[in-house]
Design an enzyme around this catalytic site. Sequence first.
Site, mmCIF file in Angstrom:
data_model
loop_
_atom_site.group_PDB
_atom_site.id
_atom_site.type_symbol
_atom_site.label_atom_id
_atom_site.label_comp_id
_atom_site.label_asym_id
_atom_site.label_seq_id
_atom_site.Cartn_x
_atom_site.Cartn_y
_atom_site.Cartn_z
ATOM 1 N N ARG A 253 -1.882 -14.412 3.407
ATOM 2 C CA ARG A 253 -2.584 -13.804 4.549
ATOM 3 C C ARG A 253 -1.806 -14.047 5.852
ATOM 4 O O ARG A 253 -1.714 -13.171 6.700
ATOM 5 C CB ARG A 253 -4.013 -14.361 4.668
ATOM 6 C CG ARG A 253 -4.914 -13.826 3.570
ATOM 7 C CD ARG A 253 -6.336 -14.307 3.730
ATOM 8 N NE ARG A 253 -7.033 -13.681 4.842
ATOM 9 C CZ ARG A 253 -7.511 -12.444 4.827
ATOM 10 N NH1 ARG A 253 -7.356 -11.683 3.751
ATOM 11 N NH2 ARG A 253 -8.148 -11.958 5.864
ATOM 12 N N LYS B 266 0.824 -1.210 0.000
ATOM 13 C CA LYS B 266 0.000 0.000 0.000
ATOM 14 C C LYS B 266 0.869 1.276 0.000
ATOM 15 O O LYS B 266 2.064 1.230 0.322
ATOM 16 C CB LYS B 266 -0.938 -0.032 1.197
ATOM 17 C CG LYS B 266 -1.964 -1.178 1.115
ATOM 18 C CD LYS B 266 -2.886 -1.150 2.324
ATOM 19 C CE LYS B 266 -3.944 -2.226 2.262
ATOM 20 N NZ LYS B 266 -4.825 -2.199 3.446
ATOM 21 N N PHE C 2 -14.797 3.508 8.097
ATOM 22 C CA PHE C 2 -13.417 3.735 7.641
ATOM 23 C C PHE C 2 -13.286 3.869 6.119
ATOM 24 O O PHE C 2 -12.195 4.114 5.608
ATOM 25 C CB PHE C 2 -12.486 2.618 8.154
ATOM 26 C CG PHE C 2 -12.858 1.227 7.683
ATOM 27 C CD1 PHE C 2 -12.452 0.765 6.443
ATOM 28 C CD2 PHE C 2 -13.623 0.388 8.484
ATOM 29 C CE1 PHE C 2 -12.772 -0.506 6.005
ATOM 30 C CE2 PHE C 2 -13.961 -0.897 8.056
ATOM 31 C CZ PHE C 2 -13.538 -1.348 6.812
ATOM 32 N N HIS D 271 -2.117 -5.609 1.433
ATOM 33 C CA HIS D 271 -3.449 -6.207 1.246
ATOM 34 C C HIS D 271 -3.260 -7.636 0.761
ATOM 35 O O HIS D 271 -2.321 -7.932 0.022
ATOM 36 C CB HIS D 271 -4.240 -5.424 0.189
ATOM 37 C CG HIS D 271 -5.442 -6.183 -0.320
ATOM 38 N ND1 HIS D 271 -6.653 -6.178 0.340
ATOM 39 C CD2 HIS D 271 -5.604 -6.996 -1.397
ATOM 40 C CE1 HIS D 271 -7.516 -6.944 -0.322
ATOM 41 N NE2 HIS D 271 -6.902 -7.448 -1.389
ATOM 42 N N ASN E 178 -2.057 -0.261 7.055
ATOM 43 C CA ASN E 178 -1.475 -1.540 7.475
ATOM 44 C C ASN E 178 -0.568 -2.174 6.421
ATOM 45 O O ASN E 178 -0.358 -3.376 6.400
ATOM 46 C CB ASN E 178 -2.578 -2.502 7.933
ATOM 47 C CG ASN E 178 -3.595 -2.764 6.845
ATOM 48 O OD1 ASN E 178 -3.440 -2.291 5.717
ATOM 49 N ND2 ASN E 178 -4.633 -3.516 7.164
ATOM 50 N N ARG F 230 2.687 -6.753 8.315
ATOM 51 C CA ARG F 230 1.939 -5.628 8.891
ATOM 52 C C ARG F 230 2.573 -5.196 10.224
ATOM 53 O O ARG F 230 2.639 -3.998 10.521
ATOM 54 C CB ARG F 230 0.468 -6.006 9.070
ATOM 55 C CG ARG F 230 -0.281 -5.923 7.745
ATOM 56 C CD ARG F 230 -1.660 -6.506 7.825
ATOM 57 N NE ARG F 230 -2.454 -6.152 6.664
ATOM 58 C CZ ARG F 230 -3.583 -6.750 6.336
ATOM 59 N NH1 ARG F 230 -4.062 -7.732 7.077
ATOM 60 N NH2 ARG F 230 -4.251 -6.364 5.271
ATOM 61 N N THR G 179 -5.268 -7.627 10.219
ATOM 62 C CA THR G 179 -5.543 -6.253 9.762
ATOM 63 C C THR G 179 -5.034 -5.225 10.777
ATOM 64 O O THR G 179 -4.442 -4.211 10.407
ATOM 65 C CB THR G 179 -7.085 -6.074 9.605
ATOM 66 O OG1 THR G 179 -7.562 -7.079 8.725
ATOM 67 C CG2 THR G 179 -7.441 -4.705 9.063
HETATM 68 P P1 AMP Z 1 -10.017 -6.105 4.002
HETATM 69 O O1 AMP Z 1 -10.982 -6.197 2.868
HETATM 70 O O2 AMP Z 1 -10.442 -6.841 5.234
HETATM 71 O O3 AMP Z 1 -8.600 -6.356 3.571
HETATM 72 O O4 AMP Z 1 -10.044 -4.575 4.473
HETATM 73 C C1 AMP Z 1 -9.600 -3.608 3.598
HETATM 74 C C2 AMP Z 1 -8.803 -2.596 4.296
HETATM 75 O O5 AMP Z 1 -9.658 -1.699 4.984
HETATM 76 C C3 AMP Z 1 -7.865 -3.119 5.387
HETATM 77 O O6 AMP Z 1 -6.673 -3.668 4.890
HETATM 78 C C4 AMP Z 1 -7.628 -1.859 6.174
HETATM 79 O O7 AMP Z 1 -6.716 -0.989 5.494
HETATM 80 C C5 AMP Z 1 -9.012 -1.227 6.161
HETATM 81 N N1 AMP Z 1 -9.823 -1.659 7.316
HETATM 82 C C6 AMP Z 1 -10.473 -2.821 7.464
HETATM 83 N N2 AMP Z 1 -11.122 -2.885 8.639
HETATM 84 C C7 AMP Z 1 -10.874 -1.708 9.260
HETATM 85 C C8 AMP Z 1 -11.271 -1.137 10.495
HETATM 86 N N3 AMP Z 1 -12.073 -1.805 11.338
HETATM 87 N N4 AMP Z 1 -10.824 0.097 10.787
HETATM 88 C C9 AMP Z 1 -10.047 0.786 9.952
HETATM 89 N N5 AMP Z 1 -9.621 0.311 8.753
HETATM 90 C C10 AMP Z 1 -10.035 -0.922 8.402
#
Ligand code: AMP
Length: 205
Positions: A93, A17, A65, A126, A123, A113, A99
């Site tokens: 992963r 990222k 978010f 991805h 973080n 991360r 995350t």
């Molecule tokens: P994911 O699809 O689970 O990979 O989520 C996408 C991205 O959204 C994550 O890698 C974080 O950068 C952000 N993200 C996910 N959950 C949260 C959260 N609860 N608070 C803040 N950022 C989040």
Amino acid sequence: MEFDGRREVQKTLALIKPEAVAKGYEDAIMERIIDEGFTIVRWDKMHLSQEKVQLFYREHEGKSFFPTLIEYITSGPLIVLVLAKHNAVQAWRDLIGPTDVEMAKISFPRSLRALYGTSKTYNACHGSSDPEAARREVKFFYPNINTDPILTNSEANQYIRENLEQYLVDGLTKLAKEKPINPVDWLAHWILDNNPNRPRIEIEE
Ligand code: AMP
């Protein structure tokens, strides 16, 4: 059809990222990817538009978010990678860790991360969440990449060994000698012209 990632070489989508790229961590992350046994099938540095990022993360639309996430991912260039390995989706992963960076630092201190991220949103990396998401996300960036898992079980190996191996080695040897400008076209024609399964009509003089 459900694929067993432990027996087949899967592909998954990875992002390094923007904040990790801006801080100069991309080389260290790419080295770690190789050290962990992944093959980098394809990678590109891209600066994504707002529309593209909104589409990529559409499942999070409406969450608190979401606006920060879009602003962050569009804030600068990132690295898009297609990675291949046995069980690649879960392996990637595991390598990036949870995350939440604080949790990653406590539970998985060697995860990417933990090492390179700063918060839940910022973080560093991805990874596709499951094999179906991996296929969708690889196609999102690279519509022409084949996302079917590569079969590596013994039955598949035996079939290829018995039916194709010697024949393809012949074709590839000739290809290497001729070094045509368009090797894919050349090989495709060679295969059609030399198909051992095609009935041949012998003409007697
Ligand atoms: P994911 O699809 O689970 O990979 O989520 C996408 C991205 O959204 C994550 O890698 C974080 O950068 C952000 N993200 C996910 N959950 C949260 C959260 N609860 N608070 C803040 N950022 C989040």
